[in-house]
Motif scaffolding. Structure first.
Motif, PDB file in Angstrom:
ATOM      1  N   ARG A  20      20.932  -7.047   4.866  1.00  0.00           N
ATOM      2  CA  ARG A  20      22.178  -6.862   4.123  1.00  0.00           C
ATOM      3  C   ARG A  20      23.367  -7.249   4.978  1.00  0.00           C
ATOM      4  O   ARG A  20      24.248  -7.975   4.541  1.00  0.00           O
ATOM      5  CB  ARG A  20      22.321  -5.394   3.671  1.00  0.00           C
ATOM      6  N   THR A  23      23.357 -11.186   5.621  1.00  0.00           N
ATOM      7  CA  THR A  23      23.575 -12.010   4.427  1.00  0.00           C
ATOM      8  C   THR A  23      24.857 -11.633   3.694  1.00  0.00           C
ATOM      9  O   THR A  23      25.721 -12.477   3.478  1.00  0.00           O
ATOM     10  CB  THR A  23      22.365 -11.941   3.475  1.00  0.00           C
ATOM     11  N   ASP A  24      24.996 -10.369   3.314  1.00  0.00           N
ATOM     12  CA  ASP A  24      26.138  -9.950   2.494  1.00  0.00           C
ATOM     13  C   ASP A  24      27.448  -9.913   3.273  1.00  0.00           C
ATOM     14  O   ASP A  24      28.499 -10.220   2.721  1.00  0.00           O
ATOM     15  CB  ASP A  24      25.885  -8.568   1.882  1.00  0.00           C
ATOM     16  N   VAL A  25      27.398  -9.524   4.533  1.00  0.00           N
ATOM     17  CA  VAL A  25      28.626  -9.394   5.318  1.00  0.00           C
ATOM     18  C   VAL A  25      28.960 -10.695   6.041  1.00  0.00           C
ATOM     19  O   VAL A  25      30.064 -11.220   5.922  1.00  0.00           O
ATOM     20  CB  VAL A  25      28.538  -8.215   6.316  1.00  0.00           C
ATOM     21  N   GLY A  27      27.307 -13.740   5.842  1.00  0.00           N
ATOM     22  CA  GLY A  27      27.117 -14.975   5.081  1.00  0.00           C
ATOM     23  C   GLY A  27      25.907 -15.808   5.459  1.00  0.00           C
ATOM     24  O   GLY A  27      25.785 -16.961   5.046  1.00  0.00           O
ATOM     25  N   ARG A  29      22.011 -17.066   5.283  1.00  0.00           N
ATOM     26  CA  ARG A  29      21.075 -17.312   4.181  1.00  0.00           C
ATOM     27  C   ARG A  29      19.668 -16.982   4.691  1.00  0.00           C
ATOM     28  O   ARG A  29      19.318 -17.312   5.826  1.00  0.00           O
ATOM     29  CB  ARG A  29      21.172 -18.788   3.773  1.00  0.00           C
ATOM     30  N   ARG A  86      37.184 -11.544   5.158  1.00  0.00           N
ATOM     31  CA  ARG A  86      36.054 -11.264   4.254  1.00  0.00           C
ATOM     32  C   ARG A  86      35.212 -10.092   4.764  1.00  0.00           C
ATOM     33  O   ARG A  86      34.808  -9.240   3.990  1.00  0.00           O
ATOM     34  CB  ARG A  86      35.172 -12.502   4.082  1.00  0.00           C
ATOM     35  N   LYS A  90      34.647  -6.088   3.182  1.00  0.00           N
ATOM     36  CA  LYS A  90      33.347  -5.470   2.956  1.00  0.00           C
ATOM     37  C   LYS A  90      33.190  -4.178   3.747  1.00  0.00           C
ATOM     38  O   LYS A  90      32.112  -3.600   3.808  1.00  0.00           O
ATOM     39  CB  LYS A  90      32.241  -6.463   3.297  1.00  0.00           C
TER      40      LYS A  90
END
Length: 124
Positions: A20, A23-25, A27, A29, A86, A90
């Protein structure tokens, strides 16, 4: 898929939490994963990284937080200010916010904007 000649593999305490975060924080893949082994191969641009939940197979000594003591990873990104904005949106707080560094290499002075982000296990 092309593999870099050096791809760090980080031991992590919770594979789902680390996936998490990366990927989510940040970026990254997920290129592939072996769910049964709690392993994931990640990429961000040209950077590649493997994460594997601590399993007793790779430890050379006792692991304690922060696991990242003595190592940090440099990953080049574009637009560092947008990137930091960004991650702050988050809810993440940089270990060290944006700063400017100068590095000499072969008589040339390079000026870099940098930020230090610490993952859930303490890797910078």
């Amino acid at each position: 898929m092309r593999f870099n000649q050096l791809v760090p593999e980080l031991s992590v305490s919770d594979i789902e939490n680390s996936k998490r975060f990366y990927t989510d924080v940040l970026g990254f893949r997920i290129e592939y994963e072996r769910v049964e082994d709690k392993f994931a191969f990640l990429s961000l641009g040209e950077a590649q990284l493997m994460i594997n939940e601590i399993n007793g197979h790779w430890e050379t000594g006792k692991l304690e937080y922060p696991l990242g003591r003595g190592i940090n990873f440099q990953i080049e990104i574009n637009h560092v200010e947008e990137f930091v904005a960004r991650i702050k949106e988050k809810g993440e707080v940089p270990f060290k916010d944006i700063f400017t560094s100068k590095y000499r290499c072969d008589g040339i002075c390079y000026v870099e904007k940098e930020v230090l982000i610490q993952d859930p296990d303490g890797y910078l």
